[in-house]
Write a protein that holds these residues in place. Structure first.
Motif: not given
Length: 208
Positions: A43-44, A46-48, A118, A120-121, A124, A157
């Motif tokens: 789930d995360a 692409e975001h990470l 970290w 998941g998007p 956030a 970041n």
């Protein structure tokens, strides 16, 4: 030779396997976490990818299970104190796994630790990581008797830097050309530090 005590042997240091924040339950890795961890990583992913090299590989459930088991061993040996972030159900039980955080690069002689995180998007921007950082900061200074805690991140970041600043960490320096980013390009590293629990802002544990 005198027997080792918790003062000089980190494996004797008591570290809780569960931490609670207002909205989350943090659990140390254990066998059986593989499927839930795998879903959270996918789930995360692409975001990470802009910040985490490991996000560029798509793990299988078996690989995620192996990671959880290795981290469990490192936790027991006090080599890496990782936690997985779970939503808190209404009854206080841990629900869905949505991220990870912990203390790493552990220098038990100096009592200097580095803090990473970290999420998941979909989670956030809600102040959840701020809660997590506050909880781990209290753990480090109160129970682990830390003398110094650091957050290091890529200078670009912005989200990670805002978390550090919101929690009261002081920007102590920016190392130019210190590392390579996920694309292999030279990047700067920001170092945020904290040397006492008094520096932790009370607002860090307030949902935003």
């Amino acid at each position: 030779m005198r027997p080792k005590t918790a003062a000089d042997d980190p494996i004797l240091v008591e570290v809780p396997e569960r931490l609670d924040t207002p909205r989350l339950v943090l659990l140390a890795p254990r066998a059986g976490f593989g499927p839930a961890l795998n879903r959270a990583v996918l789930d995360a992913q692409e975001h990470l990818k802009p910040w985490m090299p490991w996000a560029h590989e798509t793990p299988s459930v078996e690989q995620s299970e192996a990671i959880a088991r290795r981290l469990h061993g490192e936790f027991v040996n006090r080599e890496h104190l990782a936690y997985y972030l779970h939503e808190r159900d209404a009854d206080g039980r841990p629900g869905r796994l949505i991220g990870g955080a912990g203390l790493h690069t552990l220098d038990w002689t100096v009592r200097r630790f580095e803090l990473g995180y970290w999420i998941g998007p979909g989670h956030a921007g809600r102040g959840l990581i701020t809660e997590v950082v506050a909880a781990l900061t209290r753990l480090a200074f109160q129970q682990l008797r830390a003398r110094r805690l650091e957050i290091r991140c890529d200078a670009s970041n912005v989200a990670s830097r805002k978390v550090a600043e919101r929690c009261g960490f002081l920007l102590e320096g920016q190392l130019r050309g210190d590392a390579l980013d996920v694309k292999g390009q030279v990047c700067d590293t920001c170092i945020y530090g904290m040397v006492s629990i008094e520096e932790l802002r009370e607002s860090a544990s307030t949902p935003r």
